[in-house]
Design a protein around this motif. Structure first.
Motif, short mmCIF file in Angstrom:
data_model
loop_
_atom_site.label_atom_id
_atom_site.label_comp_id
_atom_site.label_asym_id
_atom_site.label_seq_id
_atom_site.Cartn_x
_atom_site.Cartn_y
_atom_site.Cartn_z
N GLY A 33 10.74 -8.80 -33.99
CA GLY A 33 11.24 -7.67 -34.76
C GLY A 33 12.30 -8.09 -35.75
O GLY A 33 12.32 -7.63 -36.90
N ARG A 34 13.22 -8.95 -35.32
CA ARG A 34 14.28 -9.41 -36.21
C ARG A 34 13.73 -10.24 -37.37
O ARG A 34 14.20 -10.14 -38.51
CB ARG A 34 15.34 -10.20 -35.43
N ILE A 35 12.72 -11.05 -37.09
CA ILE A 35 12.09 -11.83 -38.16
C ILE A 35 11.46 -10.89 -39.19
O ILE A 35 11.70 -11.01 -40.40
CB ILE A 35 11.04 -12.80 -37.58
N LYS A 36 10.68 -9.95 -38.72
CA LYS A 36 9.95 -9.07 -39.64
C LYS A 36 10.88 -8.12 -40.39
O LYS A 36 10.54 -7.67 -41.49
CB LYS A 36 8.87 -8.29 -38.88
N GLN A 37 12.05 -7.84 -39.83
CA GLN A 37 13.02 -6.99 -40.51
C GLN A 37 13.99 -7.79 -41.38
O GLN A 37 14.91 -7.22 -41.97
CB GLN A 37 13.81 -6.17 -39.48
N GLY A 38 13.78 -9.11 -41.43
CA GLY A 38 14.64 -9.94 -42.26
C GLY A 38 16.05 -10.08 -41.74
O GLY A 38 17.00 -10.32 -42.51
N LEU A 39 16.23 -9.95 -40.41
CA LEU A 39 17.55 -10.06 -39.80
C LEU A 39 17.83 -11.50 -39.37
O LEU A 39 16.91 -12.29 -39.17
CB LEU A 39 17.64 -9.11 -38.60
N ALA A 40 19.09 -11.81 -39.22
CA ALA A 40 19.50 -13.17 -38.90
C ALA A 40 19.14 -13.54 -37.47
O ALA A 40 19.12 -12.70 -36.56
CB ALA A 40 21.01 -13.31 -39.10
N LEU A 41 18.85 -14.83 -37.28
CA LEU A 41 18.63 -15.42 -35.97
C LEU A 41 19.44 -16.71 -35.91
O LEU A 41 19.64 -17.36 -36.94
CB LEU A 41 17.15 -15.70 -35.73
N PRO A 42 19.89 -17.12 -34.72
CA PRO A 42 20.75 -18.31 -34.65
C PRO A 42 20.05 -19.60 -35.03
O PRO A 42 20.72 -20.56 -35.45
CB PRO A 42 21.19 -18.33 -33.18
N ASP A 43 18.72 -19.66 -34.91
CA ASP A 43 18.01 -20.93 -35.13
C ASP A 43 17.17 -20.95 -36.41
O ASP A 43 16.41 -21.88 -36.63
CB ASP A 43 17.11 -21.23 -33.94
N ARG A 44 17.31 -19.93 -37.25
CA ARG A 44 16.53 -19.92 -38.48
C ARG A 44 17.15 -18.97 -39.50
O ARG A 44 17.90 -18.05 -39.15
CB ARG A 44 15.07 -19.53 -38.21
#
Length: 420
Positions: A377-388
């Protein structure tokens, strides 16, 4: 000769998880009663949501209902999982990743629930009974459940050997064991709707959407824009299910539900925003949908255990999850199947061993799946992730796009050995 008394299970919650457990516990030789606060079983297909069933769920449900062909006749294939980038300014889209061996099927929630419910023996459900409390006997051998009859306003007591908590992501039963366990707001909500186009198959809207999305009826379409994404697929009986995920502050939920009604002003504002972000064919589908509604998107950190004494959690009560990997319903169905087989294997006299094995099978799986759905969900919403870096559909490379596929879900094709 005396007949041995059947063990009894009290299931709180009559949604997909609860009705699935009713099937599997009956097959395991248990007497079952289901407490459900709704006044009656859903009829027809009211405004609601579509869902996807994976191959294992399809196989399990077919084994529970009297006529397995009914499941095929109430669903449509979802054989393709496709993620597209959408440029809202230029009104163009292009494919980022495509999986043609997805092998799922699409259903409307009310259709699936009716199929499962009507395949049960009569009089298992106590409709219009709102769960109040429970107490476990001092010897841990029985559990007393109290529910308020919404019709008579009287308290009803039901005693069983096992309490199955299928009371959803806001589970009061779970809260009694882990009172500090809180739901986590994702940072976004979902506009949802089902467009019924029966009688309007030749309309400009339907002709246009079929031209823009030619594989409706077998494809699960994801549209990824700038910091937002959509879902589109077809349901049986000339219906289109759509979802649009939108960043917004955490809403003030007034009732014990993640679903909110939308005012006409909210809907008009949503329509205007959609025109800026998405293709006109998709926007027309949104505009012609009656009574779109809003889902607040929550999950929670995975639990450390999902049973206590003779109380067990299933479905969203055990694993509140975001909906990005078609997991919620499939996890509930598999919970029910594994719980039933564990109870059948160990017998009521070894209830603790049965619940311990259920937990040992399901907990590692659901924990990873909840966290993966959150990540997706965070990827598809363009939200930050610690490893990318934040995902940008306009510049993403093929490797980044591959992570969008549903089949990367941990245990995606796994079949627990107890079900084999």
């Amino acid at each position: 000769m005396t007949l041995e008394k059947m063990p009894k299970a009290v299931i709180v919650g009559g949604s997909i998880g609860g009705v699935s457990c009713a099937h599997t516990l009956i097959l395991a030789g248990w007497d079952v009663v289901v407490l459900e606060k709704s006044y009656q079983a859903p009829t027809g297909s009211p405004t609601g949501a579509g869902l996807g069933l994976d191959p294992l769920s399809l196989q399990l449900i077919q084994s529970w209902i009297k006529n397995p062909e009914l499941l095929k006749r109430t669903t449509l294939p979802l054989t393709i999982d496709q993620n597209d980038a959408v440029d809202g300014e230029k009104k163009v889209r292009w494919t980022l990743t495509r999986d043609e061996k997805f092998n799922c099927r699409a259903a409307h929630w009310a259709d699936l629930h009716a199929l499962l419910y009507h395949a049960l023996p009569p009089n298992l459900f106590l409709w219009g009974h709102h769960f109040q409390s429970f107490s476990i006997s001092s010897d841990k051998r029985s559990v007393q459940v109290k529910a308020l009859s919404l019709q008579s306003n009287e308290t009803v007591e039901v005693v069983g050997d096992l309490l199955v908590a299928a009371d959803g992501c806001l589970s009061k039963i779970r809260q009694s064991f882990v009172p500090d366990h809180k739901l986590r707001y994702s940072g976004y909500c979902a506009w949802r709707g089902v467009l019924d186009f029966s009688g309007n198959e030749k309309s400009e809207t339907i002709v246009g959407i079929r031209k823009a999305y030619p594989e409706l009826g077998k494809c699960l379409y994801f549209g990824l824009g700038s910091g937002s994404h959509t879902v589109l697929y077809e349901l049986l009986n000339k219906r289109l299910n759509w979802i649009w995920y939108v960043h917004q502050p955490e809403p003030d939920l007034k009732s014990n539900s993640m679903t909110m009604k939308a005012s006409s002003d909210m809907i008009q504002a949503m329509h205007k925003e959609a025109e800026k972000m998405w293709l006109p064919e998709f926007v027309r589908v949104i505009k012609e949908t009656s009574h779109p509604f809003i889902n607040a998107i929550y999950d929670s950190e995975p639990l450390e255990q999902i049973y206590w004494d003779n109380v067990v959690l299933v479905g969203d009560a055990a694993h509140p999850t975001t909906p990005h990997a078609l997991r919620s319903t499939n996890m509930s169905v598999l919970d029910a199947a594994v719980l039933g087989q564990c109870l059948k294997k160990w017998g009521a006299e070894n209830l603790q061993s049965a619940l311990e094995e259920y937990q040992s099978i399901r907990l590692p799986v659901i924990s990873k799946q909840v966290l993966h759905a959150r990540r997706m969900g965070r990827i598809k919403q363009g939200l930050a992730l610690p490893d990318r870096q934040s995902f940008d559909p306009k510049t993403a490379n093929p490797e980044e796009c591959q992570e969008l596929q549903q089949r990367l879900m941990p245990f995606f094709s796994d079949v627990p050995s107890i079900l084999v």
